[in-house]
Enzyme design. Structure first.
Site, PDB file in Angstrom:
ATOM      1  CG  ASP A 154      -1.865   1.414   1.227  1.00  0.00           C
ATOM      2  OD1 ASP A 154      -2.647   1.470   0.181  1.00  0.00           O
ATOM      3  OD2 ASP A 154      -1.732   2.051   2.494  1.00  0.00           O
ATOM      4  CB  SER A 155       0.199   4.904  -0.796  1.00  0.00           C
ATOM      5  OG  SER A 155      -1.000   4.869   0.083  1.00  0.00           O
ATOM      6  CD  GLU A 182      -2.292   8.533   6.909  1.00  0.00           C
ATOM      7  OE1 GLU A 182      -1.510   9.295   7.529  1.00  0.00           O
ATOM      8  OE2 GLU A 182      -2.290   7.789   5.914  1.00  0.00           O
ATOM      9  CE1 TYR A 238       2.675   5.512  -3.010  1.00  0.00           C
ATOM     10  CE2 TYR A 238       1.454   3.469  -4.214  1.00  0.00           C
ATOM     11  CZ  TYR A 238       2.867   4.134  -3.765  1.00  0.00           C
ATOM     12  OH  TYR A 238       4.151   3.271  -3.438  1.00  0.00           O
ATOM     13  N   GLY A 239      -2.852   8.753  -3.790  1.00  0.00           N
ATOM     14  CA  GLY A 239      -4.247   9.268  -4.359  1.00  0.00           C
ATOM     15  C   GLY A 239      -4.320  10.389  -5.093  1.00  0.00           C
ATOM     16  CB  CYS A 282      -2.784   1.034  -2.434  1.00  0.00           C
ATOM     17  SG  CYS A 282      -2.893   2.874  -3.050  1.00  0.00           S
ATOM     18  CG  ASN A 283      -9.298   1.082  -2.727  1.00  0.00           C
ATOM     19  OD1 ASN A 283     -10.214   0.714  -3.344  1.00  0.00           O
ATOM     20  ND2 ASN A 283      -8.848   0.927  -1.648  1.00  0.00           N
ATOM     21  CB  THR A 284      -4.557   5.097  -5.406  1.00  0.00           C
ATOM     22  OG1 THR A 284      -5.558   6.074  -4.528  1.00  0.00           O
ATOM     23  CG2 THR A 284      -4.204   6.107  -6.721  1.00  0.00           C
ATOM     24  CB  CYS A 296     -10.192   5.277   0.005  1.00  0.00           C
ATOM     25  SG  CYS A 296      -8.657   6.025   0.602  1.00  0.00           S
ATOM     26  CB  THR A 297      -6.435   1.858   2.123  1.00  0.00           C
ATOM     27  OG1 THR A 297      -6.146   3.238   2.156  1.00  0.00           O
ATOM     28  CG2 THR A 297      -6.270   0.647   1.322  1.00  0.00           C
ATOM     29  CG  HIS A 298      -6.911   6.008   4.690  1.00  0.00           C
ATOM     30  ND1 HIS A 298      -5.961   5.392   3.840  1.00  0.00           N
ATOM     31  CD2 HIS A 298      -5.895   6.752   5.381  1.00  0.00           C
ATOM     32  CE1 HIS A 298      -4.590   5.720   4.080  1.00  0.00           C
ATOM     33  NE2 HIS A 298      -4.577   6.579   5.165  1.00  0.00           N
TER      34      HIS A 298
HETATM   35  N1  DGL Z   1      -4.176   3.993  -0.066  1.00  0.00           N
HETATM   36  C1  DGL Z   1      -4.756   4.980  -0.877  1.00  0.00           C
HETATM   37  C2  DGL Z   1      -5.891   4.294  -1.362  1.00  0.00           C
HETATM   38  O1  DGL Z   1      -6.563   3.279  -1.137  1.00  0.00           O
HETATM   39  C3  DGL Z   1      -5.039   6.085   0.034  1.00  0.00           C
HETATM   40  C4  DGL Z   1      -3.766   6.844   0.547  1.00  0.00           C
HETATM   41  C5  DGL Z   1      -3.134   7.456  -0.572  1.00  0.00           C
HETATM   42  O2  DGL Z   1      -3.554   8.275  -1.346  1.00  0.00           O
HETATM   43  O3  DGL Z   1      -1.949   7.047  -0.729  1.00  0.00           O
HETATM   44  O4  DGL Z   1      -6.429   4.826  -2.483  1.00  0.00           O
END
Ligand code: DGL
Length: 271
Positions: free
Chosen positions: A13-14, A155, A45-46, A76-78, A187-189
């Site tokens: 993940d990022s 976060e 990453y987003g 990571c979704n992105t 998104c992971t968060h």
């Molecule tokens: N992990 C990213 C996602 O799921 C979210 C955090 C980021 O922007 O890196 O898209």
């Protein structure tokens, strides 16, 4: 070094967010060892371009291959949205992203064929969820919106109270939902903000979190490739980060729902 069924599952993940996906994997596949890499030096990453996220993703995957992983989960979704084809083309092991399992879970959950998806600007702009939802159910009506402020709120641990409430109302209020009965947390968060989001969208909207669906997909892939670990044994948990570990360990415990045993800082060879 371990091979075949005894090798670990690689997850990247990022940053810390992918620990929500790791948590689902650990619950569903408790016998499997895992190596998690959070690219904390380059997060987020987003908000970055697809080209840059793809380069970072390939470097993450290369670093994890050094641990002899048998499958790679792109938590990571992105990264799943923009880098999956490049990862699949370059890696000698199965690669599982979070987008298709999440979209399929949403297609199963909806009763009225109207689904909304929220994610980072990169995920939403890529159109990957929209395409995966259309592939899962062609007649589906899809609403999509980027909700970038949810990432820092999660976060910071600001997951309840007036601030996240206002932000959620701003993003999810008005006409955006337009009668959908299912909302994908792309998104992971976002699972950390599920309670606030549910309160704003109302109890009739089903929230879909891709993590569980991704864990189910991993179970299938391991079974198909005869890679499932069959016997009990010592389960290893490795955590790798690209920045110093302190913040990852502190914030990560909240995302994983338990303390992390420690994390090792590594360098990536980003081209
Ligand atoms: N992990 C990213 C996602 O799921 C979210 C955090 C980021 O922007 O890196 O898209």
């Amino acid at each position: 070094m371990r091979h075949g069924r005894h090798a670990a599952i690689g997850v990247f993940d990022s940053g810390v967010g992918g620990l929500t996906v790791l948590k689902a994997l650990m619950e569903r596949l408790p016998l499997e060892s895992t190596v998690y890499l959070g690219d904390t030096a380059r997060v987020p990453y987003g908000t970055k371009s697809g080209e840059v996220v793809t380069r970072y993703s390939l470097a993450n995957a290369q670093a994890l291959l050094e641990y002899d992983i048998k499958a790679l989960v792109v938590a990571c979704n992105t990264a799943s949205a923009v880098a999956l084809p490049a990862l699949e083309a370059q890696l000698p092991i199965p690669v599982i992203g979070v987008i298709v399992p999440g979209a399929q879970a949403a297609a199963k959950a909806t009763r009225n064929g109207k689904v909304a998806v929220i994610g980072t600007p990169g995920t939403i702009a890529s159109g990957a969820y929209q395409a995966a939802l259309a592939a899962a159910a062609p007649s589906m009506e899809v609403h999509a919106r980027a909700c970038p402020l949810f990432v820092p709120l999660a976060e910071e641990g600001w997951t309840e109270g007036a601030v996240p409430q206002l932000v959620a109302e701003k993003y999810l209020g008005g006409d955006f939902l337009g009668g959908v009965d299912t909302l994908v947390l792309g998104c992971t968060h976002y699972p950390l903000l599920a309670q606030i989001i549910q309160g704003v969208v109302g109890p009739k909207v089903t929230l879909v979190d891709s993590a569980k669906a991704t864990a189910e997909r991993l179970v299938e892939v391991l079974r198909e490739r005869e890679l499932t670990r069959l016997e009990r044994g010592a389960v290893e948990r490795h955590y790798l980060v690209t920045d110093t570990p302190a913040r990852f360990l502190e914030v990560g415990a909240r995302f994983l729902g338990r303390p992390l045993s420690g994390a090792r800082q590594i360098d990536l060879h980003v081209k």
